[in-house]
Design an enzyme around this catalytic site. Sequence first.
Site, mmCIF file in Angstrom:
data_model
loop_
_atom_site.group_PDB
_atom_site.id
_atom_site.type_symbol
_atom_site.label_atom_id
_atom_site.label_comp_id
_atom_site.label_asym_id
_atom_site.label_seq_id
_atom_site.Cartn_x
_atom_site.Cartn_y
_atom_site.Cartn_z
ATOM 1 N N GLU A 55 65.775 82.422 141.688
ATOM 2 C CA GLU A 55 65.527 81.051 142.119
ATOM 3 C C GLU A 55 66.562 80.505 143.100
ATOM 4 O O GLU A 55 66.208 79.813 144.052
ATOM 5 C CB GLU A 55 65.421 80.115 140.903
ATOM 6 C CG GLU A 55 64.127 80.232 140.126
ATOM 7 C CD GLU A 55 64.136 81.357 139.094
ATOM 8 O OE1 GLU A 55 65.111 82.140 139.064
ATOM 9 O OE2 GLU A 55 63.176 81.448 138.310
ATOM 10 N N HIS A 124 60.473 75.852 128.437
ATOM 11 C CA HIS A 124 59.310 75.934 129.327
ATOM 12 C C HIS A 124 58.377 74.741 129.170
ATOM 13 O O HIS A 124 57.201 74.816 129.497
ATOM 14 C CB HIS A 124 58.506 77.215 129.041
ATOM 15 C CG HIS A 124 59.173 78.480 129.458
ATOM 16 N ND1 HIS A 124 60.369 78.894 128.939
ATOM 17 C CD2 HIS A 124 58.809 79.440 130.345
ATOM 18 C CE1 HIS A 124 60.703 80.047 129.477
ATOM 19 N NE2 HIS A 124 59.779 80.401 130.331
#
Lengths: 321, 327
Positions: A55, A124
């Site tokens: 990322e 998440h």
Amino acid sequence: MREDSSTIVMGIDVAGAAGKADEGFIDPFGGTFAMTKGLIQEFGTSRVLDTPISETGFVGAGVGAAAAGLRPLVDMMFVGFIGVCGDQIFNNMAKMHYMFGGKVKLPITIQAQTAASGGNAAQHSETLYSIFAHFPGLKCVVPSDPYSAKGLQIAAMKDDDPVVIFQSTRLMGVNFDQHVPEEAYELPIGKSRIVKTGDDVTLIGIGTTTRTCIQAAESLAKQGYQAEVVDLLSVSPIDEETILSSISKTRKVVIVDEDYPKCSVASELSALSAEKAFDLLDAPPVRVTAPHASIPYSSVLEQLHFPSVETVTKACREILG
Amino acid sequence: MTKSQSSIPKDTLMWMYETLVLIRRFEEQAKREADQGRILGTHSAIGEEATPTGICAHLRDDDYVLGNHRSHHHCIAKGVDINEMMAELLGKATGTNKGKGGTMHIADATKGMLGANGVVGSNIPVATGCALSAKVQGKDNVSVVFFGDGASSQGSLHESMNLASIWNLPVLFVCENNRYAESTPFEYAVAGQSVANRAAGYGMPGVTVDGQNVIEVYEVAGEAVERARRGEGPTLIEAMTYRYHGHFGADNPRGYRTAEEQKYYEDKDCILYMEQFLIESGVATKERLEEIDNDAKAKVIKATQFAIDSPYPDPSELLSDVYIKYP
């Protein structure tokens, strides 16, 4: 993407099976939530870029690509992954335009998945709007249904400033029974909309919780109260005018946010109501939020984490008397 | 040496000397400004002039350079105007960034300088993205990012080398190894004692070069830039160099390195080397080089005066440039 060849899409599995087209594997994922499905077949591998799980590298590359003339849409998958690319978003994406004296523009859009849904658990399932909205230089939008999802996506990708789009996992697969025009259209960033009018209480929803507010308003209607529902749509900038105008009519506000409660967008809206509509309010602003606890796995506990129609209705009843 | 003498155009050699000297004089002046309390201390690039000079000699205005916290030398080598740079250091409206960036954020997009950056390792992915832009648009421009030995331990470098390699991007990762990350020695912090060797793990060439020798840097960079322009992908260059001053203005390096060590590197000074090279190879006379130095000193004095005479930003600038468009 058809209109502007400088638009690219990048992220983990935005198509999937990178490099295996020869073996017949093309676009198996189309994004972790299939939101970029089909793009690679129309726009090819030079504009639809599957990335490694990296990322910092690819969000930063999106920033650089934007600074150097492209318009990237970067999918960071779950918003909780901000922990592995925060430097690029907070120190570069948010700040470069300002610290370079306005001489570099960054037309980049970040797409992040939010909301507790079906046992994804603590890392998440978050929303984390306020972390992004805290930073000057970022615009942050939260669609609440298919119509706003399309309008805000196009507006974000055409915007010359960095925009973060929060996509609710819990709204995916929901039948909205809504007409979405085939042609391109934009919803203005920074504008909220009234999705239900009423005179008794203002309910402010954000993304998923707009739906919760609408359902709570239906429940309240059966009890004889008319709630007005404001769909925030944009957490930065905030449409103060629409909110204050609604509060001036209903004189009561209930803010519904599935994010953690401390230093949240709900806190911001509560402060806004108290500071700018104090004299108009018949009751203190009420916040209905997630608790100050991480998101649990078990469905029994998960259901308790985000605001429900019942908790919102109950909060309204308490100030409606 | 013979090869270098014959292969580098005289104009380029002279540009490199002028650049080395201009950086040195600019940095000396920046230090004087700090000593006089007009600005906070900067991260001095004195001693490290040769690396960006040898590399930027190959670059065009449409090539990208991204720097770090110690970036005045990158900016000057990339052609950023020193009047505007000095004005930026003094926080003036005429600065490169309108006084909003300061020493650690100097940028000039018209020269391809897309910014110094105050966070160690932060600009490496950004440079990779600039290279991606060039590739997607089918252009032959290249992207260069400068970082220190300290940043070589950041994940951003490793993620970016991997991305640049799998996407075959036109980017040069240039480590200016000045042997100290703040006060932490390279020997302590870098496993394997080499940054360049790490290139092998990412399938790209890794080259170590004497960062005090601008000719050597020029040669190595030339090959890397040409590879990148031809679409043959990234290169990692580790330039061994040394900063003569502390990490930042108030830092006294005597707390972590000896005077003897410093002298060893100062004796290998990049400007002294280049002077000797130019005179011995008959490219320039001592007098000509003195003229260049005097010229650089005059330019820096002029830049300082320009900065002092320039206005501070209007208070309205506080809130401008946060967004391009904000409702």
